[in-house]
Design a protein around this motif. Sequence first.
Motif, short mmCIF file in Angstrom:
data_model
loop_
_atom_site.label_atom_id
_atom_site.label_comp_id
_atom_site.label_asym_id
_atom_site.label_seq_id
_atom_site.Cartn_x
_atom_site.Cartn_y
_atom_site.Cartn_z
N GLY A 235 51.02 -48.78 -91.03
CA GLY A 235 51.23 -49.76 -89.96
C GLY A 235 50.03 -49.99 -88.96
N PRO A 236 49.35 -48.80 -88.60
CA PRO A 236 48.00 -49.14 -87.82
C PRO A 236 47.04 -49.91 -88.83
CG PRO A 236 48.76 -46.77 -87.76
CD PRO A 236 49.66 -47.66 -88.98
N CYS A 237 47.02 -50.00 -89.96
CA CYS A 237 46.00 -50.89 -90.90
C CYS A 237 46.34 -52.44 -90.71
CB CYS A 237 46.27 -50.44 -92.22
SG CYS A 237 45.78 -48.73 -92.76
N ARG A 238 47.81 -52.58 -90.80
CA ARG A 238 48.26 -53.68 -90.88
C ARG A 238 47.94 -54.53 -89.32
NH1 ARG A 238 51.76 -55.10 -94.90
NH2 ARG A 238 51.44 -57.12 -94.25
N GLU A 239 48.04 -53.80 -88.26
CA GLU A 239 47.98 -54.02 -86.99
C GLU A 239 46.54 -54.54 -86.77
OE1 GLU A 239 49.18 -51.23 -84.38
OE2 GLU A 239 51.43 -51.14 -84.86
N ALA A 240 45.55 -53.93 -87.64
CA ALA A 240 44.22 -54.13 -87.25
C ALA A 240 43.66 -55.12 -87.96
CB ALA A 240 43.47 -52.89 -87.75
N ASN A 241 44.39 -55.60 -89.03
CA ASN A 241 43.85 -56.56 -90.15
C ASN A 241 43.61 -57.98 -89.19
OD1 ASN A 241 43.68 -55.15 -92.51
ND2 ASN A 241 45.63 -55.50 -93.16
N PRO A 242 44.42 -58.67 -88.54
CA PRO A 242 44.18 -59.91 -87.95
C PRO A 242 42.64 -59.79 -87.10
CG PRO A 242 46.42 -59.31 -87.51
CD PRO A 242 45.82 -58.12 -88.12
N LYS A 243 42.38 -58.82 -86.41
CA LYS A 243 41.42 -58.69 -85.68
C LYS A 243 40.00 -58.62 -86.61
CE LYS A 243 43.50 -55.94 -82.00
NZ LYS A 243 43.65 -54.64 -81.18
N LEU A 244 40.16 -57.89 -87.76
CA LEU A 244 39.25 -57.94 -88.80
C LEU A 244 38.93 -59.01 -89.10
CD1 LEU A 244 39.65 -54.47 -91.15
CD2 LEU A 244 37.90 -55.13 -89.60
N VAL A 245 40.01 -60.02 -89.51
CA VAL A 245 39.92 -61.37 -89.98
C VAL A 245 39.01 -62.20 -89.11
CG1 VAL A 245 41.02 -63.50 -90.52
CG2 VAL A 245 41.98 -61.30 -91.54
N THR A 246 39.27 -62.02 -87.72
CA THR A 246 38.46 -62.68 -86.92
C THR A 246 37.22 -62.39 -86.92
OG1 THR A 246 40.55 -62.93 -85.46
CG2 THR A 246 38.20 -63.29 -84.25
N ILE A 247 36.93 -60.96 -86.83
CA ILE A 247 35.27 -60.72 -86.95
C ILE A 247 34.66 -61.25 -88.31
CG2 ILE A 247 33.91 -58.61 -87.37
CD1 ILE A 247 35.62 -57.13 -85.08
N TYR A 248 35.45 -60.88 -89.34
CA TYR A 248 35.08 -61.30 -90.62
C TYR A 248 34.48 -62.88 -90.60
CZ TYR A 248 34.67 -62.31 -95.79
OH TYR A 248 34.33 -62.76 -96.92
N ASN A 249 35.31 -63.78 -90.08
CA ASN A 249 35.09 -65.21 -90.05
C ASN A 249 33.79 -65.39 -89.05
OD1 ASN A 249 37.20 -65.74 -91.69
ND2 ASN A 249 38.64 -65.99 -90.00
N GLU A 250 33.59 -64.49 -88.26
CA GLU A 250 32.71 -64.77 -87.24
C GLU A 250 31.15 -64.53 -87.50
OE1 GLU A 250 31.52 -63.03 -82.70
OE2 GLU A 250 33.40 -62.71 -83.35
N PHE A 251 31.33 -63.48 -88.53
CA PHE A 251 29.93 -62.94 -89.04
C PHE A 251 29.63 -63.14 -90.46
CE2 PHE A 251 30.90 -60.36 -85.17
CZ PHE A 251 29.57 -60.48 -84.41
N LYS A 252 30.63 -63.28 -91.36
CA LYS A 252 30.36 -63.62 -92.50
C LYS A 252 29.16 -64.37 -93.12
CE LYS A 252 33.58 -67.16 -93.72
NZ LYS A 252 34.89 -67.47 -94.65
N SER A 253 28.95 -65.57 -92.42
CA SER A 253 27.87 -66.40 -92.37
C SER A 253 26.62 -66.05 -92.20
CB SER A 253 28.02 -67.66 -92.05
OG SER A 253 27.93 -67.54 -90.61
N LYS A 254 26.58 -64.89 -91.55
CA LYS A 254 25.32 -64.04 -91.00
C LYS A 254 24.96 -62.71 -91.85
CE LYS A 254 26.37 -65.49 -86.36
NZ LYS A 254 26.62 -65.16 -85.08
N GLY A 255 25.57 -62.60 -92.92
CA GLY A 255 25.41 -61.48 -93.84
C GLY A 255 26.24 -60.22 -93.55
N PHE A 256 27.51 -60.43 -93.28
CA PHE A 256 28.63 -59.44 -93.08
C PHE A 256 29.44 -59.39 -94.42
CE2 PHE A 256 32.61 -57.90 -91.09
CZ PHE A 256 32.13 -56.78 -91.00
N GLU A 257 29.96 -58.44 -94.86
CA GLU A 257 31.16 -58.50 -95.76
C GLU A 257 32.05 -57.29 -95.55
OE1 GLU A 257 32.37 -60.28 -98.01
OE2 GLU A 257 31.03 -61.88 -97.96
N ILE A 258 33.16 -57.36 -96.14
CA ILE A 258 34.28 -56.04 -95.94
C ILE A 258 34.42 -55.82 -97.40
CG2 ILE A 258 36.34 -55.20 -95.25
CD1 ILE A 258 35.90 -57.46 -92.91
N PHE A 259 34.53 -54.47 -97.62
CA PHE A 259 35.15 -54.19 -98.89
C PHE A 259 36.05 -53.21 -98.83
CE2 PHE A 259 35.12 -51.71 -103.06
CZ PHE A 259 34.57 -52.43 -103.97
#
Length: 333
Positions: A235-259
């Motif tokens: 549950g806590p993982c799924r709740e955090a995912n939308p926020k992670l998506v927002t951060i990923y879209n904000e920083f992925k072009s600057k050299g950020f990745e999630i594994f």
Amino acid sequence: MKKLLQTIILLFFFSLTSTVSFAQGYKIIGKAIGFADSTKLYLADVTDGSFKPIDSTYIVAGDFRFEGKLKHKVVQTYIHTKNFADRVSLWLENTTVHFSAEKGKFKQALIEGSQTQNLWTELNKAIKSSKDEKEQYVQFIKKNPDSIISAYLLSLFSTSWGNKTIRDLYGNLTPENKTTSYGKNIETYLALSKDIQIGGSFVDISQPDTSGIIRKLSDLKGKVILLDFWGSWCGPCREANPKLVTIYNEFKSKGFEIFGVGAETSKKQWVTALKKDGLQWVNVSDMKGDKNEAALMYNVGQYPTNFLIDKDGVIIARDISIENLRTKLKDML
């Protein structure tokens, strides 16, 4: 000659009764108050962490019964209703067990007859009256190296207690206990776990993605990486995912990745969660659930757990919050 014949008959009789006694299975004689007649109860094996059905029965006039034979000396089981609203664990042996509980209070059930269950009850009483839960567990394991409960506890707490403590206590277990499924889990953990420290280099991970393609954490080296241990069931993982998506879209072009590393056993459930939550970054899983080999390497005992890794491959944070992650990424990128 007559006495010899009598002796042979007696020896045969004792041999026969001994064989019958050894061959007898388990019998659970139960009383469940507050349930309607024909309410169904289930007996499940939970040795590997999932509920595997063993048998089912019905409550009639408050009584129920399970009978069968275990392949192993002791098996960790659960008695539960269909919706799991009432459930309780039971260390089951090939012996007669008496069970008594009320609807809504299964966790306070009175269970007698199994020696292992009696040990479990004594342990829980000691924990409730102690201020140091871990110490009670440790002392129990030291005093009961032949009890399957000791192997279960070491398997359960392996990632949170750490390699050294687990290795020392595991060494005291009896050879038979080491061959149980719990003992084998501990052996796997000890072989895989690494000394992961903030300020140290990351340990590489190599697991398949949803298409079966092997993906490596090291393939992302040179970027800032959030190593995210999660689960579609968490549950806590799924709740955090939308926020992670927002951060990923904000920083992925600057050299950020999630594994992402999924503690999964169902590929269908995993893929469904990835699509529903819109996770576009690399996600892998060896489909071994919370025994995921990467999770064991990184001593992950709860979900979600994450590690922030800089461009040089150095771990700079563990369990960083979403808010702090954004601040950190702004500074780093």
